[in-house]
Enzyme design. Structure first.
Site, PDB file in Angstrom:
ATOM      1  N   HIS A 254     -43.013  12.375  -9.506  1.00  0.00           N
ATOM      2  CA  HIS A 254     -43.089  12.070  -8.233  1.00  0.00           C
ATOM      3  C   HIS A 254     -45.055  11.572  -7.736  1.00  0.00           C
ATOM      4  O   HIS A 254     -45.634  12.939  -8.735  1.00  0.00           O
ATOM      5  CB  HIS A 254     -42.390  12.493  -7.460  1.00  0.00           C
TER       6      HIS A 254
ATOM      7  N   ALA B 206     -39.889   7.718   2.394  1.00  0.00           N
ATOM      8  CA  ALA B 206     -40.013   9.206   2.750  1.00  0.00           C
ATOM      9  C   ALA B 206     -40.807   9.288   4.395  1.00  0.00           C
ATOM     10  O   ALA B 206     -39.811   9.271   4.743  1.00  0.00           O
ATOM     11  CB  ALA B 206     -40.461   9.654   1.651  1.00  0.00           C
TER      12      ALA B 206
ATOM     13  N   GLU C 290     -45.031   3.494  -7.454  1.00  0.00           N
ATOM     14  CA  GLU C 290     -45.031   3.377  -5.983  1.00  0.00           C
ATOM     15  C   GLU C 290     -46.731   3.857  -6.115  1.00  0.00           C
ATOM     16  O   GLU C 290     -47.260   5.079  -6.755  1.00  0.00           O
ATOM     17  CB  GLU C 290     -44.720   5.063  -5.173  1.00  0.00           C
TER      18      GLU C 290
END
Lengths: 228, 228, 228, 228
Positions: free
Chosen positions: A97, A206, A145
């Site tokens: 991430h 999120a 992302e």
């Protein structure tokens, strides 16, 4: 494994938000469980390490870890070992991430380790080139992302659609089975449906869920938007 | 807090050994609980993050985390936040173990954070100078562990007694309340009694207990040797 | 060594600004050399690794490195070894700048290494507690720089005078010889004179000089303000 | 660019060995320059940052950096910026050496940065899967180096020929122009010729040359073995 990867999929990264810690992690996971059952859309939750056992006990939907270290069992302190994660009932893990990036050799090692341990591997990437490089490592899921959009409320599917479509194009050249997701800024149902129209099989979210006033309603909105 | 810091104290770092993961972490913690109750010696266990909740539920002795990140609640993925750790029932944490070293500013931040959260802070150091620097940060416990002896079975209390006595001398110049421990290579009861004779108030151990054929017997031997 | 540490001192961190790279590093260092000679104030320049040799050849004022790794000569790739730095003609080094923070054990090791190599060690700290911890490691210089003010143009000496005075108070309890500097946001001559009035022996500056339209004029202003 | 990449190529990583630091770096580079001119084999030297300028001044063979950070010019301390490296006269850089591994996003960024700056990018990898992932990033050179063999004197070309041939096979599926090298343990001329026979276009060496009693003789032996 198949069930864990049923698509479309919405992965909810709990991060270390106060709203998704401890007992609140369990409450939030139960809302995700409810929304998943009501809509039939696969919703995955990724709580903090300390909450994995309790969340996995509390819900039937898949639970992922947020990270695993590239280590075998042994003399490592304060690290996250795959077997320990597996034993909590977790069925997969986020890897790399943007808030927990790994060295390339470690990404390769953790993807391989996940395969050996029958854990679903979801590798996050920051741009189409990196996505293509990761595709070769054969993870189960690749999630693009753009870091500059994370937490902004400006959805990747709308602000950088070409980052998504380029990722799909490059990944598919070498890997026809990885599930492809996108994330960053997803905050409305429409962001989800646009993501799917661009060719992804789901989203990684999120703050859009965790920080929402009414997470259940947003979860339902996202799940409903994932059905077409 | 006082009870948590009762001395002499034996802290057992479970690391990520297979022998101290998941259900085995609980079994091992129960043996430590039993040995502590039988001897009256304070034994602390430090399991992996994923096992903290279950171990804290299973035993009455103090449970420590192996590490906490220097972060507030928020947008952090795959990290270990103090509130999440606290909510598992943990009463303290290791900080800066030689296998999980931190930047100086982060050590200071985590010690401060631990104080705010009423968590016992145990900072590990590698030599007397570093111990003295750490003393100023006012942690509850300072544990000197020469990295080259960790996991060797050659006890710091015997191989480098001056590292221990110099640490005590330098720390006490500026800090008269921190509990001082030593670790690395502790594998016999005598290593524990020698450590106490050198002036420490206990030991930090790992493989000596976790990898022992009969951990309970070794725990008893260590605890018995800590009573004089 | 004494000459290198003559106070008041102004250390100019060149960082990796375009305005202080390569040939421009040499030009800027020459301006600092000129301002130092004209005013008698000790001005130190800290260029990038790749520019150290040329700058040290070009000027007579002291040249520092921006960082040294805690390694001996040997099988290390892409790292900065003390002997290699020393051989460029450098007489000191910054350590633990907030943009290049080190583990505590490495700070201790690099300060010790600097002492062995007769290099002036300047350890940067982020708050008074960390400054005090560092004081025990016996570096030649301690420079307090609240990270939130770096590059802002809001001077530490004006915005957080107590961070400076607390640092001096705490450091002096255990260390009466280290030179104490402050940095972050220093952009006017007055910021320098206020810093000295607070009890420091100089300043650590970067953008205030490097990004100035006319660095020489600002260098003179800073140096003039350091003379009282 | 073509000349810099002329194959077969022998890249000599100077690491931070005492034998290849400062003035000794220049001497060693001159020996490599001589061996290259005598044999016509392309020999590249990769000295420490602090020695780049002087080495690039002293020799005509290509000089590489050992590492570049994934940063633009700006407020970064103690880091290695591409423009600063370029200005020393360097024509390329190692990236992700096993002793200086990078996050995946940073490898991608530095390869891209190198392309923009007309610097040859040589990405090191630890196994065939990682090599294939790297191939998508389009570096100029990929060098496979099993970390467990580095510095052992046991040559990768002999101990793990399949790591080399698998790398070639996987890389060529997606990238037909990258130069492929192997490294680790190369210490005899035969190790070089075997490497070429396996299908590589050269080798990446370090201790085999730097720590040799007579580096020039070994350089000649390696270069002679590279001509077939």
């Amino acid at each position: 494994m198949k069930a864990k990867l049923q698509t479309p999929v919405i992965i909810v990264n709990f991060k270390t938000y106060a709203e998704s810690t401890g007992n609140k992690a369990i409450e939030l996971a139960k809302k995700a469980d409810k929304a998943s059952k009501e809509t039939g859309v696969n919703i995955v939750v990724a709580p903090q390490f300390t909450d994995l056992w309790r969340v996995a006990e509390a819900v039937e939907i898949p639970v992922f870890a947020q990270h695993i270290d590239a280590i075998p069992p042994g003399a490592f302190t304060g690290q996250v070992q795959a077997d320990a994660v597996k034993e909590t009932g977790v069925v997969g893990t986020l890897i790399n991430h943007s808030e927990r990036q790994l060295k390339l050799a470690d990404i390769e090692a953790v993807v391989r380790l996940s395969r050996e341990k029958d854990l679903v591997s979801c590798v996050c990437t920051n741009n189409p080139s990196v996505s293509a490089a990761v595709a070769y490592l054969q993870p189960d899921i690749i999630s693009i992302e753009p870091p500059e959009l994370i937490g902004t409320g400006v959805a990747v599917s709308k602000a950088q659609p070409e980052a998504v479509t380029d990722t799909i194009k490059l990944v598919r050249k070498v890997n026809d089975h990885a599930v492809i997701l996108c994330g960053a800024g997803i905050s409305h149902g429409e962001d989800v449906s646009v993501a799917l129209k661009l060719g992804t099989q789901g989203v990684l979210v999120a703050s859009g869920i965790v920080k929402a006033k009414d997470p259940y309603t947003v979860l339902r909105e996202f799940a409903d938007s994932a059905i077409i």
